[in-house]
Design an enzyme around this catalytic site. Structure first.
Site, PDB file in Angstrom:
ATOM      1  N   HIS A  33     -39.462  83.309  79.939  1.00  0.00           N
ATOM      2  CA  HIS A  33     -39.324  81.857  79.996  1.00  0.00           C
ATOM      3  C   HIS A  33     -40.339  81.200  80.928  1.00  0.00           C
ATOM      4  CE1 HIS A  33     -35.859  81.958  77.457  1.00  0.00           C
ATOM      5  NE2 HIS A  33     -35.135  82.664  78.302  1.00  0.00           N
ATOM      6  N   GLU A  91     -26.751  89.965  78.572  1.00  0.00           N
ATOM      7  CA  GLU A  91     -26.769  88.520  78.353  1.00  0.00           C
ATOM      8  C   GLU A  91     -26.001  88.088  77.113  1.00  0.00           C
ATOM      9  OE1 GLU A  91     -30.828  86.781  79.669  1.00  0.00           O
ATOM     10  OE2 GLU A  91     -31.313  88.509  78.404  1.00  0.00           O
TER      11      GLU A  91
END
Length: 258
Positions: free
Chosen positions: A53, A153
């Site tokens: 990210h 996640e």
């Protein structure tokens, strides 16, 4: 490019959690400022470059790894995905560990380990761009101590945490509370206190304890990271560039008003 005990392993040998910084901004001077201050003032043990990210490309990743390494901290990388080319590139630069996102099953965790280890333990290609520069360097030998973390996640990953933690060659599980919260229907957030998240933390800690591996967790506040270290996490993110900048801007606004 260190072939001796890196600062993460040194923290563990001292009986404490390793303190991790998190960078998304690919500015070489910023990386150097963070690494120099963190090393000189005993703030961090490792600095992670976020290739998933964050905005790092290959050139800025290489420059950042050199800056972190030059100040004696352990450079880590959050990979964009479980991809042999990405893994090989960052390991050849001399990073001391990789954190792989969205690992939801044993097969993906096994692929991750194989990409990080030289044959016969894995299938990593030999190309020590930086790891062979120093006289007496042993890039094959030092590769065995490179840390390999699989991120938990997703709901599937949490359900299979015990199986994933037990994958041979994996050093541990790294909880990503933001995506995990989304997967559990709680929405995105960091430094979170929902009972479901704390239950997930405990499940990951128990899975790692049973497998003899280590648990890590992402955070953006040092106080929250310290609490997770007290829970038993071995690697905790205590500082992150984006949230730190925003927090300092809030402080500047309030300080000026006062």
């Amino acid at each position: 490019m260190t072939d001796t005990l890196d600062t993460v392993h040194a923290a563990w040998s001292a009986g404490r959690a390793a303190r991790n910084g998190w960078l998304t901004v690919p500015d070489a001077h910023l990386v150097e400022v963070v690494a120099a201050y963190a090393a000189g003032h005993d703030v961090l043990d490792a600095v992670t470059l976020d290739l998933q990210h964050g905005l790092f490309d290959r050139a800025s990743t290489a420059a950042a790894v050199r800056a972190i390494d030059a100040h004696g901290l352990a450079p880590l990388v959050r990979l964009p995905a479980v991809d042999e080319a990405s893994v090989g590139f960052v390991l050849d630069l001399g990073v001391r560990g990789v954190i792989a996102p969205m690992v939801s099953d044993v097969a993906t965790a096994t692929e991750l380990v194989a990409a990080c280890r030289y044959p016969p333990a894995g299938r990593r290609s030999f190309g020590p761009v930086r790891t062979a520069l120093r006289p007496g360097a042993d890039p094959v030998g030092s590769a065995a101590s490179v840390l390999v973390f699989a991120m938990i996640e997703t709901a599937d990953a949490l359900e299979r945490a015990g199986e994933i933690a037990a994958v041979s060659g994996l050093d541990g599980l790294f909880v990503g509370p933001g995506d995990l919260g989304v997967a559990l229907g709680l929405g995105p957030a960091q430094n979170r206190e929902e009972p479901a998240i704390h239950d997930a933390f405990r499940r990951v800690l128990d899975a790692c304890a049973a497998a003899g591996t280590r648990a890590a967790v992402h955070a953006t506040r040092a106080e929250y990271a310290a609490a997770r270290a007290a829970d038993g996490f071995s690697l905790v993110t205590t500082w992150s560039d984006g949230p730190a900048v925003l927090e300092s801007l809030d402080g500047a606004r309030e300080g000026f008003r006062r």
